[in-house]
Design an enzyme around this catalytic site. Structure first.
Site, PDB file in Angstrom:
ATOM      1  N   ALA A  15      -0.739  13.965   1.216  1.00  0.00           N
ATOM      2  CA  ALA A  15      -1.331  13.713  -0.091  1.00  0.00           C
ATOM      3  C   ALA A  15      -1.902  12.291  -0.068  1.00  0.00           C
ATOM      4  O   ALA A  15      -1.524  11.472   0.768  1.00  0.00           O
ATOM      5  CB  ALA A  15      -0.272  13.869  -1.172  1.00  0.00           C
ATOM      6  N   GLU A  48       7.292  11.591   4.167  1.00  0.00           N
ATOM      7  CA  GLU A  48       7.326  11.050   2.807  1.00  0.00           C
ATOM      8  C   GLU A  48       8.428  10.013   2.635  1.00  0.00           C
ATOM      9  O   GLU A  48       8.292   9.045   1.902  1.00  0.00           O
ATOM     10  CB  GLU A  48       7.533  12.196   1.791  1.00  0.00           C
ATOM     11  CG  GLU A  48       6.337  13.112   1.633  1.00  0.00           C
ATOM     12  CD  GLU A  48       6.317  14.286   2.603  1.00  0.00           C
ATOM     13  OE1 GLU A  48       7.057  14.263   3.613  1.00  0.00           O
ATOM     14  OE2 GLU A  48       5.558  15.239   2.342  1.00  0.00           O
ATOM     15  N   GLU A  58       2.597  20.637   4.764  1.00  0.00           N
ATOM     16  CA  GLU A  58       2.921  21.636   3.736  1.00  0.00           C
ATOM     17  C   GLU A  58       1.754  22.603   3.517  1.00  0.00           C
ATOM     18  O   GLU A  58       1.954  23.798   3.307  1.00  0.00           O
ATOM     19  CB  GLU A  58       3.302  20.921   2.432  1.00  0.00           C
ATOM     20  CG  GLU A  58       4.636  20.187   2.559  1.00  0.00           C
ATOM     21  CD  GLU A  58       4.914  19.204   1.435  1.00  0.00           C
ATOM     22  OE1 GLU A  58       4.014  18.417   1.096  1.00  0.00           O
ATOM     23  OE2 GLU A  58       6.031  19.226   0.900  1.00  0.00           O
ATOM     24  N   GLY A 112       1.902  16.389   2.813  1.00  0.00           N
ATOM     25  CA  GLY A 112       1.186  17.499   2.181  1.00  0.00           C
ATOM     26  C   GLY A 112       0.307  18.256   3.164  1.00  0.00           C
ATOM     27  O   GLY A 112       0.027  19.445   2.960  1.00  0.00           O
TER      28      GLY A 112
HETATM   29  N1  CAA Z   1      -3.450   8.878   2.018  1.00  0.00           N
HETATM   30  C1  CAA Z   1      -4.479   8.006   1.884  1.00  0.00           C
HETATM   31  N2  CAA Z   1      -5.061   7.406   2.941  1.00  0.00           N
HETATM   32  C2  CAA Z   1      -4.589   7.685   4.170  1.00  0.00           C
HETATM   33  C3  CAA Z   1      -3.523   8.587   4.382  1.00  0.00           C
HETATM   34  C4  CAA Z   1      -2.952   9.198   3.236  1.00  0.00           C
HETATM   35  N3  CAA Z   1      -1.957  10.094   3.321  1.00  0.00           N
HETATM   36  N4  CAA Z   1      -3.276   8.665   5.710  1.00  0.00           N
HETATM   37  C5  CAA Z   1      -4.168   7.844   6.303  1.00  0.00           C
HETATM   38  N5  CAA Z   1      -4.961   7.257   5.377  1.00  0.00           N
HETATM   39  C6  CAA Z   1      -6.035   6.292   5.593  1.00  0.00           C
HETATM   40  C7  CAA Z   1      -5.516   4.920   5.989  1.00  0.00           C
HETATM   41  O1  CAA Z   1      -5.146   4.181   4.831  1.00  0.00           O
HETATM   42  C8  CAA Z   1      -6.703   4.344   6.720  1.00  0.00           C
HETATM   43  O2  CAA Z   1      -7.633   3.906   5.761  1.00  0.00           O
HETATM   44  P1  CAA Z   1      -8.363   2.441   5.975  1.00  0.00           P
HETATM   45  O3  CAA Z   1      -9.223   2.653   7.209  1.00  0.00           O
HETATM   46  O4  CAA Z   1      -9.157   2.289   4.733  1.00  0.00           O
HETATM   47  O5  CAA Z   1      -7.290   1.453   6.184  1.00  0.00           O
HETATM   48  C9  CAA Z   1      -7.318   5.562   7.404  1.00  0.00           C
HETATM   49  O6  CAA Z   1      -6.811   6.704   6.712  1.00  0.00           O
HETATM   50  C10 CAA Z   1      -6.914   5.688   8.872  1.00  0.00           C
HETATM   51  O7  CAA Z   1      -5.503   5.641   8.931  1.00  0.00           O
HETATM   52  P2  CAA Z   1      -4.695   4.648   9.908  1.00  0.00           P
HETATM   53  O8  CAA Z   1      -5.471   3.391  10.123  1.00  0.00           O
HETATM   54  O9  CAA Z   1      -3.308   4.513   9.371  1.00  0.00           O
HETATM   55  O10 CAA Z   1      -4.724   5.522  11.252  1.00  0.00           O
HETATM   56  P3  CAA Z   1      -3.679   5.499  12.457  1.00  0.00           P
HETATM   57  O11 CAA Z   1      -4.305   6.311  13.523  1.00  0.00           O
HETATM   58  O12 CAA Z   1      -3.282   4.096  12.775  1.00  0.00           O
HETATM   59  O13 CAA Z   1      -2.359   6.224  11.889  1.00  0.00           O
HETATM   60  C11 CAA Z   1      -1.163   7.978  10.724  1.00  0.00           C
HETATM   61  C12 CAA Z   1      -2.407   7.589  11.582  1.00  0.00           C
HETATM   62  C13 CAA Z   1       0.103   7.862  11.551  1.00  0.00           C
HETATM   63  C14 CAA Z   1      -1.380   9.431  10.285  1.00  0.00           C
HETATM   64  C15 CAA Z   1      -1.089   7.054   9.472  1.00  0.00           C
HETATM   65  O14 CAA Z   1      -2.366   7.013   8.838  1.00  0.00           O
HETATM   66  C16 CAA Z   1      -0.082   7.480   8.451  1.00  0.00           C
HETATM   67  O15 CAA Z   1       1.108   7.297   8.630  1.00  0.00           O
HETATM   68  N6  CAA Z   1      -0.557   8.061   7.298  1.00  0.00           N
HETATM   69  C17 CAA Z   1       0.289   8.402   6.182  1.00  0.00           C
HETATM   70  C18 CAA Z   1       1.102   9.667   6.470  1.00  0.00           C
HETATM   71  C19 CAA Z   1       2.028   9.965   5.321  1.00  0.00           C
HETATM   72  O16 CAA Z   1       2.895   9.205   4.958  1.00  0.00           O
HETATM   73  N7  CAA Z   1       1.822  11.148   4.692  1.00  0.00           N
HETATM   74  C20 CAA Z   1       2.645  11.615   3.614  1.00  0.00           C
HETATM   75  C21 CAA Z   1       1.965  11.297   2.307  1.00  0.00           C
HETATM   76  S1  CAA Z   1       3.022  11.662   0.926  1.00  0.00           S
HETATM   77  C22 CAA Z   1       2.828  13.322   0.625  1.00  0.00           C
HETATM   78  O17 CAA Z   1       2.137  14.018   1.346  1.00  0.00           O
HETATM   79  C23 CAA Z   1       3.574  13.862  -0.593  1.00  0.00           C
HETATM   80  C24 CAA Z   1       3.674  15.369  -0.644  1.00  0.00           C
HETATM   81  O18 CAA Z   1       4.561  15.989  -0.064  1.00  0.00           O
HETATM   82  C25 CAA Z   1       2.707  16.140  -1.464  1.00  0.00           C
END
Ligand code: CAA
Length: 261
Positions: free
Chosen positions: A65, A135, A115, A112
């Site tokens: 998400a 998460e 999911e 998400g």
């Molecule tokens: N939401 C918004 N933006 C996101 C995102 C997310 N879930 N995941 C990645 N991005 C964005 C980053 O902020 C980044 O943007 P900028 O270039 O503007 O900084 C861009 O995508 C590229 O990401 P990274 O620079 O972090 O890329 P990476 O290759 O170094 O890492 C990754 C990849 C390990 C997937 C890392 O991006 C990450 O950990 N993302 C978040 C994953 C996460 O926590 N997901 C769970 C979200 S909560 C949820 O989903 C609730 C639910 O159950 C409904």
């Protein structure tokens, strides 16, 4: 209908939906989910589409998400909007779509995104796929079925570990644990997924729906009720012209011509 975050492609008899928000690894904002549900709802009743492939890009199916969108939300905001499901439903509507949906996952399927892949009917993964429910690492927990679907798919021990640690699972482990049906080389992912969807779409559509319903109900029903429901559905296929055609074609050593009747 024009979509901002989706590429929509009908290649009869299948539909291919591509999440297209690469700058944020296909993060699933409310708008992305709204578009996904709109497109899938439309295909549910579109006779050109017998099966659907849902995919992302080589780096991410979806990295969860949208954290930027969620960061500012209060408890009242998420509770009153029933986020992330939404009052009209999102993940559960996708899971309930009558057409089979294959998730073709390359790269990250996290939070998400994992999911969403699990809400589809099965997952074909590229060898670079990574699944996880991270998460907890951002101070929250799975909210779109992760604790439930992951546990049913891979069992309590691994699901608990994944949800409590946020660890990512690679494609090999995902196949071994039953999270995905198959792993293929990244370069061949869409070919495999679209061929699989086309094969499903070539069969009798009423029978496909009955099979999808029967398998889906296995998580919900006691065994005796599931077996009974399956038997009644099996028996009802004998009311279809397609059952007569399928068996006749086998015995006459020819390809069946299904009419979805
Ligand atoms: N939401 C918004 N933006 C996101 C995102 C997310 N879930 N995941 C990645 N991005 C964005 C980053 O902020 C980044 O943007 P900028 O270039 O503007 O900084 C861009 O995508 C590229 O990401 P990274 O620079 O972090 O890329 P990476 O290759 O170094 O890492 C990754 C990849 C390990 C997937 C890392 O991006 C990450 O950990 N993302 C978040 C994953 C996460 O926590 N997901 C769970 C979200 S909560 C949820 O989903 C609730 C639910 O159950 C409904």
């Amino acid at each position: 209908m024009n979509y901002q975050y989706l590429l929509v492609d009908i290649q009869e008899p299948i539909g291919i939906l591509t999440i297209n928000r690469p700058e944020v690894l296909n993060a699933l904002s409310t708008e992305v989910m709204r578009e996904l549900v709109t497109a899938l709802d439309a295909w549910e009743t579109d006779d050109r589409v017998g099966a659907i492939v849902l995919t992302g890009n080589d780096k991410a199916f979806a990295a969860g998400a949208d954290l930027k969108e969620m960061r500012v939300k209060s408890f009242a905001d998420v509770f009153l909007a029933d986020f992330p499901e939404g009052q009209r439903g999102a993940w559960s509507r996708i899971a309930a779509n009558r057409k089979p949906i294959i998730a073709a996952v390359a790269g990250y399927a996290l939070g998400g995104g994992c999911e969403l892949a699990m809400a589809c009917d099965f997952i074909i993964a590229a060898d670079n796929a990574k699944f996880g429910q991270p998460e907890i690492t951002v101070g929250t927990m799975p909210g779109a079925g992760g604790t439930q679907r992951l546990t049913r798919l891979i069992g309590k021990s691994k699901a608990m570990e994944m949800c409590l640690t946020g660890r990512f699972m690679d494609a090999t482990e995902a196949e071994r644990t039953g999270l995905v049906s198959r792993v293929v080389a990244l370069a061949g992912l869409m070919d495999e997924a679209t061929k699989t969807a086309a094969k499903i779409a070539s069969f009798s559509r009423p029978t496909v729906i009955m099979i999808k319903d029967a398998v889906s109900s296995a998580d919900e029903l006691p065994l005796s009720q599931g077996i009974l429901a399956e038997r009644h559905a099996f028996q009802s296929t004998f009311a279809l012209e397609d059952q007569k055609e399928g068996m006749a074609a086998f015995l006459e050593k020819r390809k069946p011509v299904f009419k979805n009747r």
